[in-house]
Design an enzyme around this catalytic site. Structure first.
Site, PDB file in Angstrom:
ATOM      1  N   GLU A 221       0.864  -1.171   0.000  1.00  0.00           N
ATOM      2  CA  GLU A 221       0.000   0.000   0.000  1.00  0.00           C
ATOM      3  C   GLU A 221       0.908   1.230   0.000  1.00  0.00           C
ATOM      4  O   GLU A 221       1.827   1.314   0.831  1.00  0.00           O
ATOM      5  CB  GLU A 221      -0.894   0.013   1.246  1.00  0.00           C
ATOM      6  CG  GLU A 221      -1.862   1.181   1.188  1.00  0.00           C
ATOM      7  CD  GLU A 221      -2.783   1.303   2.392  1.00  0.00           C
ATOM      8  OE1 GLU A 221      -2.713   0.460   3.303  1.00  0.00           O
ATOM      9  OE2 GLU A 221      -3.563   2.279   2.390  1.00  0.00           O
TER      10      GLU A 221
ATOM     11  N   LYS B 267       4.873   0.373   9.467  1.00  0.00           N
ATOM     12  CA  LYS B 267       4.829   1.656   8.765  1.00  0.00           C
ATOM     13  C   LYS B 267       4.272   2.753   9.660  1.00  0.00           C
ATOM     14  O   LYS B 267       4.767   3.874   9.657  1.00  0.00           O
ATOM     15  CB  LYS B 267       3.971   1.529   7.510  1.00  0.00           C
ATOM     16  CG  LYS B 267       4.774   1.149   6.288  1.00  0.00           C
ATOM     17  CD  LYS B 267       3.941   1.307   5.043  1.00  0.00           C
ATOM     18  CE  LYS B 267       3.328  -0.004   4.664  1.00  0.00           C
ATOM     19  NZ  LYS B 267       2.551   0.041   3.424  1.00  0.00           N
TER      20      LYS B 267
ATOM     21  N   ARG C 169       5.811 -12.807   9.368  1.00  0.00           N
ATOM     22  CA  ARG C 169       6.475 -11.565   8.993  1.00  0.00           C
ATOM     23  C   ARG C 169       7.853 -11.496   9.641  1.00  0.00           C
ATOM     24  O   ARG C 169       8.130 -12.178  10.626  1.00  0.00           O
ATOM     25  CB  ARG C 169       5.625 -10.378   9.418  1.00  0.00           C
ATOM     26  CG  ARG C 169       5.409 -10.277  10.931  1.00  0.00           C
ATOM     27  CD  ARG C 169       4.342  -9.259  11.294  1.00  0.00           C
ATOM     28  NE  ARG C 169       4.725  -7.917  10.920  1.00  0.00           N
ATOM     29  CZ  ARG C 169       4.072  -7.170  10.014  1.00  0.00           C
ATOM     30  NH1 ARG C 169       2.997  -7.641   9.428  1.00  0.00           N
ATOM     31  NH2 ARG C 169       4.474  -5.960   9.723  1.00  0.00           N
TER      32      ARG C 169
END
Ligand code: ATP
Ligand code: MG
Length: 564
Positions: free
Chosen positions: A37, A273, A263
């Protein structure tokens, strides 16, 4: 046709793909995507996903798309898109003409939603978001059905069309999937598919005032692009039934397999982020490309190489269970790579003036110095030597301990690639008592060879010629956080920032071969570490270097000491 390649190391994802190839689930195709994104810069965690998705595509001979997953206008921007494109390219991957934007599918996604409504599988719900949350139930209690759940298809179609047309306020209605409010998986309790949100999208502007939710947009974007394996991180495991449900109801041609992996979490840093945005916003770092940041842009500016990052990602592999990877492993991969490729030079960070009393005042000699002692193919360069030199402050000791093999009263030391020099006396600053100059003599018979009389001189130190060297600023970086797992701390993670993570030295001297060094070029400063020319602040008039890493892992030694 895709082929399995057994010589490459495998993992559970590749095993699933191999099985699909064996059973012909996707007619022999393998197609993946990397779907960031554009609401921040990519970090090393994303690099793991990039390497995985592009790596699989390459291995199986299929495409990997780069898809900007830009379905939520808040926080997305063209700056982020550009940085993502640049960073994935820099990491060494290419998507050819397969650059896609989920926002290009807005009309198609809308039509899919209409199709769901027509099939009686979605409805417009007029509860507020708080009410929806309250009625969702818990792990032990089923949710409550919305009073709007049984609106007619016609009413739903009409309301949804008017949601799109901008008739309603933000939040007045949402479109929800009609699944099962008693499902044991909370994600399946009539999840929201569309919401009204008046915001300017960086690509579609004000064209839309309704936006699809991730769960709706993602599976359909994958399907539109004919992805076979939709690889994502573990937190989406509970969303997989919804991913499948939507594609099943719409009866699409391509139904990708979602596969989740753990992850990357890396010690002494954070990979979120949202939190990285906070650091940038608060000015805790100079920007997304601050060399202390775990972003690709930061690591590039720091002097890390794409090869080292790829190698790191290969070494950590992929698995199903989350853990915290030691940042020393990443640093090890960087050192390993730079050791091979970095040109050796001499630079002095804390200069101490050394005068060679018996060296003629106007004489200059040039020494041929190899650019890489183990790799003659990297050539050599000439380094000037003269009467006044700089050595490292640390390489002189007023009262040297026994095993100090550097310069001090009564000591001899070899100047790297040049002569052996012998201490004569020192000059101190009257006020501070600090040693400001050391006088020595040199032994002309030791030019590049051992002393003819057979005496042993063990220490070798680096140096530059005072008149010929070039001034430079050097930025020394340390870990951004003081604690191993800042994200796990109960209080504000920014409280654990390492306030000594940047030290700027402004009176360094480097050998003249570095004058005009290209931005981004990487060097090993002999005995000190790896450095690169800062691509942003360095210029031919004022050189700025970033220390990428020291030669050895000083943290490992410090923590060893702490354990004792
Ligand atoms: P963040 O948690 O940092 O905000 P994100 O998941 O919201 O990350 P996206 O832009 O959606 O960021 O991520 C793009 C892809 O990268 C996704 O497929 C995501 O699963 C993957 N990814 C994100 N963070 C990591 C990580 N730490 N390790 C491995 N893959 C990651
Ligand atoms: Mg995400």
């Amino acid at each position: 046709m895709a082929q399995t390649n057994s010589s490459l190391s495998s993992d559970f994802i590749r095993e699933i793909i191999d099985e699909h190839l064996r059973t012909n689930r996707f007619q022999g195709h393998v197609a993946t995507r990397f779907p960031p994104e554009p609401n921040g810069y990519l970090h090393i965690g994303h690099a793991k996903s990039v390497c995985l998705n592009f790596g699989i595509a390459t291995q199986y001979g299929g495409p990997c798309n780069l898809r900007l997953d830009d379905t939520d206008p808040s926080g997305e921007s063209l700056e982020y898109v550009k940085s993502i494109i640049n960073d994935v390219h820099w990491l060494g991957f290419d998507w050819g003409d397969r650059l896609f934007y989920a926002s290009d599918y807005f009309e198609q996604l809308y039509q899919f939603a209409v199709q769901l409504i027509k099939a009686g599988k979605a409805y417009v719900c007029s509860l507020s978001s708080d009410e929806i949350r309250e009625q969702r139930g818990t792990l032990t209690e089923p949710g409550k059905e919305s009073p709007y759940r049984n609106r007619s298809i016609d009413e739903n179609l009409d309301l949804f069309a008017r949601m799109r047309a901008g008739v309603f306020e933000d939040g007045a209605h949402v479109l929800r999937a009609k699944i099962d409010m008693a499902s044991s998986n909370i994600t399946m309790r009539d999840p929201v598919l569309y919401r009204i949100k008046r915001a300017t999208h960086y690509r579609t502007g004000m064209q839309w005032c309704i936006y699809p939710m991730y769960d709706f947009a993602h599976c359909l974007s994958d399907s539109i692009e004919k992805i076979t394996h939709s690889i994502c991180t573990l937190e989406f495991e509970n969303n997989r039934p919804l991913y499948d449900w939507i594609l099943d109801q719409l009866n699409v041609d391509c139904h990708p397999q979602q596969i989740e992996f753990a992850r990357l979490n890396l010690s002494y840093t954070i990979l979120s982020k949202r939190r990285l945005i906070e650091l940038v916003g608060k000015g805790s770092v100079t920007g997304w490309d601050d060399p202390r940041m775990p972003t690709i842009a930061g690591m590039r500016r720091r002097g890390y190489t794409p090869e080292a990052i790829q190698n790191f990602c290969a070494r950590i592999g992929v698995a199903k269970n989350e853990n915290l990877v030691d940042i020393s492993l990443l640093e090890h991969c960087v050192r390993e790579d730079l050791n091979e490729r970095a040109t050796r030079i001499m630079g002095v960070l804390w200069p101490l003036r050394v005068v060679i009393d018996n060296y003629p005042e106007d004489q200059v000699e040039e020494f041929e110095c190899p650019n890489h002692p183990q790799n003659p193919g990297m050539g050599s360069r000439k380094v000037p030597f003269s009467r006044v030199l700089y050595i490292e402050h640390d390489d002189f000791h007023e009262s040297p301990p026994k095993k100090y093999y550097r310069l001090g009263p009564g000591r001899e030391v070899r100047l790297r690639y040049a002569y052996i020099i012998k201490y004569v006396n020192m000059v101190k600053d009257e006020k501070t008592g600090e040693v400001v100059e050391v006088h020595c003599t040199y032994d002309p018979e030791t030019r590049n060879g051992p002393p003819p009389d057979g005496r042993k001189v063990e220490g070798v130190i680096h140096w530059v010629s005072a008149n010929h060297s070039v001034p430079a600023e050097v930025r020394l970086y340390d870990r951004l956080f003081q604690v191993a797992d800042p994200a796990a701390e109960a209080d504000d993670f920014t409280k654990h920032l390492n306030l000594k993570s940047l030290k700027t030295l402004t009176s360094c001297r480097v050998e003249p071969s570095l004058a005009g060094a290209a931005p981004g070029s990487r060097y090993q400063f002999e005995r000190l570490g790896y450095f690169c020319v800062d691509p942003v602040d360095s210029s031919s008039k004022a050189l700025v270097f970033n220390r990428t890493l020291t030669l050895r892992d000083s943290w490992a030694r410090i923590s060893e000491k702490e354990k004792k």
